[in-house]
Scaffold this motif. Structure first.
Motif, PDB file in Angstrom:
ATOM      1  N   ARG A 271      75.495  -6.343 -55.581  1.00 33.10           N
ATOM      2  CA  ARG A 271      75.803  -5.077 -54.911  1.00 33.10           C
ATOM      3  C   ARG A 271      75.723  -5.244 -53.394  1.00 33.10           C
ATOM      4  O   ARG A 271      76.506  -4.668 -52.652  1.00 33.10           O
ATOM      5  CB  ARG A 271      74.823  -4.002 -55.385  1.00 33.10           C
ATOM      6  CG  ARG A 271      74.948  -2.646 -54.710  1.00 33.10           C
ATOM      7  CD  ARG A 271      73.864  -1.710 -55.219  1.00 33.10           C
ATOM      8  NE  ARG A 271      73.878  -0.432 -54.576  1.00 33.10           N
ATOM      9  CZ  ARG A 271      74.574   0.616 -54.995  1.00 33.10           C
ATOM     10  NH1 ARG A 271      75.323   0.544 -56.075  1.00 33.10           N
ATOM     11  NH2 ARG A 271      74.513   1.765 -54.340  1.00 33.10           N
TER      12      ARG A 271
ATOM     13  N   LEU B 179      69.080   3.185 -60.170  1.00 33.12           N
ATOM     14  CA  LEU B 179      70.192   3.361 -59.243  1.00 33.12           C
ATOM     15  C   LEU B 179      70.021   4.591 -58.358  1.00 33.12           C
ATOM     16  O   LEU B 179      70.278   4.527 -57.157  1.00 33.12           O
ATOM     17  CB  LEU B 179      71.518   3.428 -60.008  1.00 33.12           C
ATOM     18  CG  LEU B 179      72.776   3.506 -59.155  1.00 33.12           C
ATOM     19  CD1 LEU B 179      72.868   2.330 -58.199  1.00 33.12           C
ATOM     20  CD2 LEU B 179      74.007   3.572 -60.046  1.00 33.12           C
ATOM     21  N   SER B 180      69.576   5.703 -58.906  1.00 35.23           N
ATOM     22  CA  SER B 180      69.440   6.917 -58.084  1.00 35.23           C
ATOM     23  C   SER B 180      68.410   6.714 -56.969  1.00 35.23           C
ATOM     24  O   SER B 180      68.653   7.092 -55.818  1.00 35.23           O
ATOM     25  CB  SER B 180      69.071   8.124 -58.952  1.00 35.23           C
ATOM     26  OG  SER B 180      67.841   7.902 -59.617  1.00 35.23           O
TER      27      SER B 180
ATOM     28  N   GLU C  47      69.857   4.222 -54.333  1.00 33.84           N
ATOM     29  CA  GLU C  47      70.824   4.827 -53.411  1.00 33.84           C
ATOM     30  C   GLU C  47      70.116   5.614 -52.309  1.00 33.84           C
ATOM     31  O   GLU C  47      70.515   5.550 -51.141  1.00 33.84           O
ATOM     32  CB  GLU C  47      71.803   5.703 -54.175  1.00 33.84           C
ATOM     33  CG  GLU C  47      72.771   4.889 -55.013  1.00 33.84           C
ATOM     34  CD  GLU C  47      73.640   5.715 -55.942  1.00 33.84           C
ATOM     35  OE1 GLU C  47      73.266   6.871 -56.266  1.00 33.84           O
ATOM     36  OE2 GLU C  47      74.703   5.205 -56.343  1.00 33.84           O
TER      37      GLU C  47
ATOM     38  N   GLU D 297      68.651   3.011 -49.965  1.00 35.49           N
ATOM     39  CA  GLU D 297      69.709   2.409 -49.143  1.00 35.49           C
ATOM     40  C   GLU D 297      70.085   3.332 -47.984  1.00 35.49           C
ATOM     41  O   GLU D 297      70.240   2.870 -46.850  1.00 35.49           O
ATOM     42  CB  GLU D 297      70.945   2.111 -49.995  1.00 35.49           C
ATOM     43  CG  GLU D 297      70.770   0.955 -50.929  1.00 35.49           C
ATOM     44  CD  GLU D 297      71.942   0.770 -51.871  1.00 35.49           C
ATOM     45  OE1 GLU D 297      72.124  -0.351 -52.354  1.00 35.49           O
ATOM     46  OE2 GLU D 297      72.677   1.751 -52.155  1.00 35.49           O
ATOM     47  N   LYS D 298      70.232   4.608 -48.263  1.00 33.32           N
ATOM     48  CA  LYS D 298      70.596   5.550 -47.201  1.00 33.32           C
ATOM     49  C   LYS D 298      69.521   5.607 -46.126  1.00 33.32           C
ATOM     50  O   LYS D 298      69.837   5.687 -44.941  1.00 33.32           O
ATOM     51  CB  LYS D 298      70.830   6.938 -47.794  1.00 33.32           C
ATOM     52  CG  LYS D 298      72.122   7.032 -48.552  1.00 33.32           C
ATOM     53  CD  LYS D 298      72.310   8.403 -49.166  1.00 33.32           C
ATOM     54  CE  LYS D 298      73.573   8.408 -50.017  1.00 33.32           C
ATOM     55  NZ  LYS D 298      73.750   9.675 -50.715  1.00 33.32           N
TER      56      LYS D 298
ATOM     57  N   LEU E 286      77.345  -0.835 -48.204  1.00 32.50           N
ATOM     58  CA  LEU E 286      76.950  -0.302 -49.499  1.00 32.50           C
ATOM     59  C   LEU E 286      78.153  -0.218 -50.419  1.00 32.50           C
ATOM     60  O   LEU E 286      79.254   0.063 -50.006  1.00 32.50           O
ATOM     61  CB  LEU E 286      76.308   1.068 -49.323  1.00 32.50           C
ATOM     62  CG  LEU E 286      75.092   1.102 -48.402  1.00 32.50           C
ATOM     63  CD1 LEU E 286      74.576   2.514 -48.268  1.00 32.50           C
ATOM     64  CD2 LEU E 286      74.013   0.180 -48.909  1.00 32.50           C
TER      65      LEU E 286
END
Length: 71
Positions: free
Chosen positions: A16, A51-52, A55, A58-59, A70
């Motif tokens: 990813r 994943l949630s 994310e 990552e933000k 991303l």
């Protein structure tokens, strides 16, 4: 594990991120007292990244990882 949640393996997370962060770095982030890396869970011997939560992390970290694009 949360039903309905998507989880990435370490290999999927590396993919990813375009192989810009490797397994040794992720392992180091997981084992430090002050965890720096993305949220994870251990399921038996496997390390999985929800994943949630990933994310959201990552933000929050995008400005701190130069050149990271991303998915």
């Amino acid at each position: 594990m949360t039903p309905g949640e998507t989880y990435l393996t370490t290999e999927e997370l590396i993919e990813r991120w375009g192989h810009r962060i490797g397994e040794p770095t992720l392992r180091m982030w997981r084992t430090r007292k002050r965890r720096r890396g993305p949220p994870f869970i251990k399921h038996g011997q496997r390390v999985l990244y929800p994943l949630s939560a990933l994310e959201l992390w990552e933000k929050s970290m995008t400005a701190n990882i130069p050149g990271l694009k991303l998915a």
